[in-house]
Design a protein around this motif. Structure first.
Motif: not given
Length: 273
Positions: A40-59
């Motif tokens: 939980i502590y390292s969630f932000e450190a590894v940038d998992l919050a931006n996992l949605s970029r896989l979808v937004t940058n799908s093109a």
């Protein structure tokens, strides 16, 4: 006077399940709770919050995948030649590493070497393992210049540290009986190792060396990115040129080569073990 027969257990009675002490439960909660807290502590450190970029940058991903699905084998001879060079780098690096790892592994085994030898050797092993291949490769590129020799030397040192640790652990788990048998016949310390230790650990050592050869075939590919020879330099150049169809062809060549090496290693294990 007849002795009383022992009581017969009732088969219909279900025994109670094994129970654990409160201390054991507390230790489990502490360990796994600590792991959960660290995640939980390292969630932000590894940038998992931006996992949605896989979808937004799908093109962009689709365009990249489209090129990867259409490999270009126009320069296949170059790819195969460089992959063969990569395999040779891995082969020689592993071969030289085994020669360094055998004496270090024996010297680092607590059951056959004195403590004043074991600890310094283990420090050397830890140092060799902890330095990444790329860093060692860069040092040798500066020392001997660009080319496969830097890759061979980098793989040799890093693999020697890994194999020495595995070899020492195999020695520490041997059966003492054969060693004591050689000692009882008046054998020297060297004879105890040759006839009592080596025959027991040789199968494991062989398996470890073959596995590292497989791993080094992939590591040698990465070392090519810094000019240490092999197909990695070709892969790096084609990626910088955005020639993703060529990149796909290189990746396929690497996968085929590693698969063939894995099949060869399995056959050698069955033959030697």
């Amino acid at each position: 006077m007849t002795s009383a027969s022992p009581p017969v257990a009732d088969a219909s009675v279900v025994p109670a399940p094994p129970s654990r002490s409160l201390g054991a439960w507390g230790l489990d909660i502490l360990i796994w709770g600590g792991v959960a807290a660290l995640l939980i502590y390292s969630f932000e450190a590894v940038d998992l919050a931006n996992l949605s970029r896989l979808v937004t940058n799908s093109a962009n991903l689709q365009n990249f995948a489209a090129d990867l699905l259409r490999p270009n084998f126009t320069d296949w001879r170059l790819f195969v030649e460089k992959m063969w060079e990569t395999v040779q780098i891995a082969l020689w690096g592993t071969f030289l590493a085994v020669f360094l790892a055998v004496p270090m592994g024996l010297a680092a085994a607590r059951n056959i070497a004195p403590g004043w030898v074991v600890q310094p050797v283990r420090w050397v092993m830890n140092m060799l393992r902890s330095i990444p291949d790329l860093v060692i490769g860069l040092l040798f590129v500066v020392a001997v210049g660009l080319g496969p020799l830097a890759g061979v030397l980098a793989i040799t040192l890093n693999t020697a540290g890994v194999l020495a640790k595995l070899f020492s652990e195999a020695v520490e788990s041997i059966d003492k009986g054969p060693v004591e048998g050689v000692r009882a016949t008046g054998g020297s310390r060297l004879q105890e190792i040759v006839w009592g230790v080596i025959p027991q650990v040789a199968p494991l050592w062989t398996s470890f060396a073959l596995y590292r050869f497989e791993s080094n075939s992939r590591s040698a590919t990465v070392l090519g990115l810094i000019g240490a020879g092999g197909i990695g330099q070709v892969l790096f150049d084609r990626m910088n040129a955005f020639a993703f169809r060529d990149v796909s062809a290189v990746v396929i060549v690497v996968v085929v080569a590693v698969t063939l090496i894995d099949l060869l290693s399995q056959a050698m294990r069955k033959r030697l073990l």
